[in-house]
Write a protein that holds these residues in place. Structure first.
Motif, short mmCIF file in Angstrom:
data_model
loop_
_atom_site.label_atom_id
_atom_site.label_comp_id
_atom_site.label_asym_id
_atom_site.label_seq_id
_atom_site.Cartn_x
_atom_site.Cartn_y
_atom_site.Cartn_z
N ALA A 56 0.83 -1.21 0.00
CA ALA A 56 0.00 0.00 0.00
C ALA A 56 0.86 1.26 0.00
CB ALA A 56 -0.94 -0.01 1.21
N SER A 57 2.01 1.21 0.67
CA SER A 57 2.83 2.42 0.72
C SER A 57 3.47 2.69 -0.65
CB SER A 57 3.87 2.35 1.84
OG SER A 57 5.04 1.72 1.39
N ILE A 58 3.83 1.63 -1.37
CA ILE A 58 4.35 1.82 -2.73
C ILE A 58 3.25 2.39 -3.63
CG2 ILE A 58 5.20 0.62 -4.79
CD1 ILE A 58 6.62 -1.32 -2.85
N VAL A 59 2.06 1.81 -3.50
CA VAL A 59 0.93 2.27 -4.31
C VAL A 59 0.66 3.75 -4.04
CG1 VAL A 59 -1.58 2.07 -4.56
CG2 VAL A 59 -0.17 0.00 -4.59
N GLU A 69 -5.04 12.89 -5.91
CA GLU A 69 -5.48 13.01 -4.52
C GLU A 69 -5.50 11.60 -3.95
OE1 GLU A 69 -9.39 14.93 -4.64
OE2 GLU A 69 -8.62 16.12 -6.32
N VAL A 70 -4.77 11.37 -2.88
CA VAL A 70 -4.61 10.00 -2.37
C VAL A 70 -5.12 9.91 -0.94
CG1 VAL A 70 -2.90 8.22 -1.79
CG2 VAL A 70 -2.62 9.57 -3.87
N ARG A 71 -5.87 8.83 -0.68
CA ARG A 71 -6.30 8.52 0.70
C ARG A 71 -5.75 7.16 1.07
NH1 ARG A 71 -12.47 8.04 1.76
NH2 ARG A 71 -11.81 7.20 3.75
N GLU A 72 -5.07 7.09 2.20
CA GLU A 72 -4.53 5.80 2.66
C GLU A 72 -5.33 5.30 3.86
OE1 GLU A 72 -0.05 5.38 2.60
OE2 GLU A 72 -0.25 7.54 2.39
N GLY A 73 -5.10 4.03 4.20
CA GLY A 73 -5.78 3.46 5.36
C GLY A 73 -7.28 3.35 5.17
N VAL A 74 -7.72 3.17 3.94
CA VAL A 74 -9.16 3.03 3.66
C VAL A 74 -9.50 1.52 3.74
CG1 VAL A 74 -11.00 3.54 2.03
CG2 VAL A 74 -8.94 4.97 2.06
N GLY A 75 -10.40 1.15 4.66
CA GLY A 75 -10.63 -0.28 4.86
C GLY A 75 -9.35 -0.93 5.36
N LYS A 76 -8.79 -0.38 6.39
CA LYS A 76 -7.52 -0.79 7.00
C LYS A 76 -6.32 -0.46 6.12
CE LYS A 76 -9.26 -4.17 10.23
NZ LYS A 76 -9.36 -5.55 10.66
N THR A 77 -6.03 -1.26 5.09
CA THR A 77 -4.79 -1.03 4.34
C THR A 77 -5.05 -0.63 2.88
OG1 THR A 77 -4.73 -3.43 4.23
CG2 THR A 77 -3.12 -2.39 5.67
N GLY A 78 -6.29 -0.27 2.56
CA GLY A 78 -6.59 0.11 1.18
C GLY A 78 -6.13 1.52 0.84
N VAL A 79 -6.00 1.78 -0.47
CA VAL A 79 -5.57 3.10 -0.94
C VAL A 79 -6.52 3.55 -2.06
CG1 VAL A 79 -3.69 4.42 -1.99
CG2 VAL A 79 -3.14 2.48 -0.51
N ILE A 80 -6.92 4.83 -1.99
CA ILE A 80 -7.72 5.40 -3.08
C ILE A 80 -6.92 6.52 -3.73
CG2 ILE A 80 -9.83 6.67 -3.68
CD1 ILE A 80 -11.14 5.52 -1.18
#
Ligand SMILES: [Zn+2]
Ligand SMILES: [Zn+2]
Length: 411
Positions: A56-59, A69-80
């Motif tokens: 997720a951090s690479i993504v 625009e990036v959101r991390e920690g979506v659904g625990k480890t998801g990325v938008i």
């Protein structure tokens, strides 16, 4: 940690020795080299569901570098990642890629084999991340000519843990609400170079059951004083296998599998309890409901025939993956454009399951399949096999197909 990772990634990018074993016929473009290198890097560092911290951090780092625009920690480890087109208003297209690996010990031996003991990208989600990031890169490069927006959904925990649901709870389907949703799977049952697509259901709904069969234990030589849980379990399993053959219409599809039986401690002791665990699969809600009803009836009524009791726990799983017929029709020419005439084939539905179904239940879209089979390099094993491998040309084709599909839906 992120800095170290990024150094390693850029060292891998364009490294000819890493590409020596590739079977991609020609890698002309920088993004193609990058896509293969990314896949191999993810493959070497598999992470199980909801533990996709490195991935997720690479993504997130990559999506940010593309100006999203990036959101991390979506659904625990998801990325938008949200990419806004600059050519005016238009629909929002969701592009989903799953990130989790499986608890399998890899049996392949190559430079980029799993470096995490007991974890392996044996379903191809390493390729999905590489494809998702490559699609993001290519579409970001073209954003001046894109209308609307593209929402990238990098999802954790597809393999049975419900990562898609968790991301929905955290708002992936709002602000903006996607008008269409797309996802793909690299697929070793299909030959490389081909794209499989179909309207309607393509993957099944999957439910789970656990049954406790209760009897009375005792001496193996004095069965008359016992109620034998092993005997009741055996009859119950046989009765469960009558559901598909005798209750489901022959022209409909369904599966009842008992994958686990636990009972007993010694060869000469009759056990007083047995545990059965299994799964049911179906494409339609009617068959799904019928399977549940009959499993419940059999677990409740079969053990009492022998003097015991049955208790059932039913765990409702993912719904079927259903493609929107109109969207599929719009996308077929786009797929043909990238795969070539005759290489877009009608996908034969599989009774495997996928939690992208919870997105497609709300948003019309298409889940399609990219051929990854190549006998010459032993890419012939089924998904979830310890020797699972894909022809990496699937990563290039998958990226091109997803880019074209997204642009088609953006209009
Ligand atoms: Zn899988
Ligand atoms: Zn998968």
């Amino acid at each position: 940690m992120a800095k170290v990772l990024s150094r390693k990634l850029s060292a891998m990018t364009f490294a000819p020795e890493l590409l020596a074993k590739t079977v991609v016929p020609s890698l002309d473009l920088p993004w193609e080299h990058d896509a293969i290198a990314l896949r191999r890097d993810f493959h070497e560092h598999p992470e199980l569901g909801f533990e996709e911290v490195r991935s997720a951090s690479i993504v997130a780092q990559r999506l940010r570098a593309l100006g999203m625009e990036v959101r991390e920690g979506v659904g625990k480890t998801g990325v938008i990642g949200l990419l806004r087109g600059e050519a005016g208003d238009g629909p929002c297209v969701l592009v989903r890629a799953d990130m989790d690996a499986l608890p399998i010990e890899e049996a392949n031996d190559w430079e980029w084999k799993s470096g995490n003991k007991g974890a392996m990208h044996a379903c191809g989600h390493d390729a999905h991340m590489a494809i998702g990031l490559s699609v993001a890169r290519l579409l970001a490069e073209q954003k001046a000519t894109l209308r609307g927006s593209v929402k990238f959904m990098f999802q954790p925990a597809e393999e049975g843990l419900g990562g898609a649901d968790k991301m929905i709870e955290d708002g992936v389907l709002s602000d903006p609400k996607p008008d269409f949703a797309l996802a793909l799977h690299v697929w070793t049952p299909i030959e490389k170079g081909k794209i499989g697509v179909a309207a309607g259901p393509v993957m099944a709904c999957a439910d789970e059951f656990r049954a406790r069969i209760i009897g009375k234990g005792g001496h193996g030589a004095m069965p008359e004083q016992t109620v034998d849980a092993v005997l009741m379990a055996a009859h119950t399993v046989v009765a469960l296998q009558s559901i598909v053959s005798r209750n489901v219409k022959p022209l409909e599809s369904g599966v009842v599998t008992v994958g686990k039986i636990e009972s007993g401690t010694a060869f000469n002791v009759i056990p007083g309890e047995a545990i059965l665990a299994g799964t049911t699969r179906a494409f339609s809600n009617d068959v799904r409901a019928l399977l549940e009803k009959r499993v419940r009836e059999i677990i409740a009524t079969m053990p009492p025939v022998f003097g015991g009791q049955g208790e059932l726990t039913w765990i409702t799983g993912f719904p079927a993956v259903v493609n929107d017929a109109e969207v599929v029709e719009r996308l077929k020419p786009a797929f043909e454009k990238v795969a070539g005439e005759g290489n877009v084939i009608e996908f034969e539905p599989t009774l495997g399951a996928e939690d992208m179904s919870v997105v497609l239940r709300q948003i019309p879209g298409c889940y399609f399949f990219i051929g990854g089979r190549n006998g010459e390099i032993d890419a012939i094993y089924p998904h979830h096999h310890p020797k699972f491998n894909i022809d990496e040309s699937a990563i290039i084709l998958g990226t091109n197909a997803m880019v074209e599909a997204t642009k088609t839906l953006l209009g």
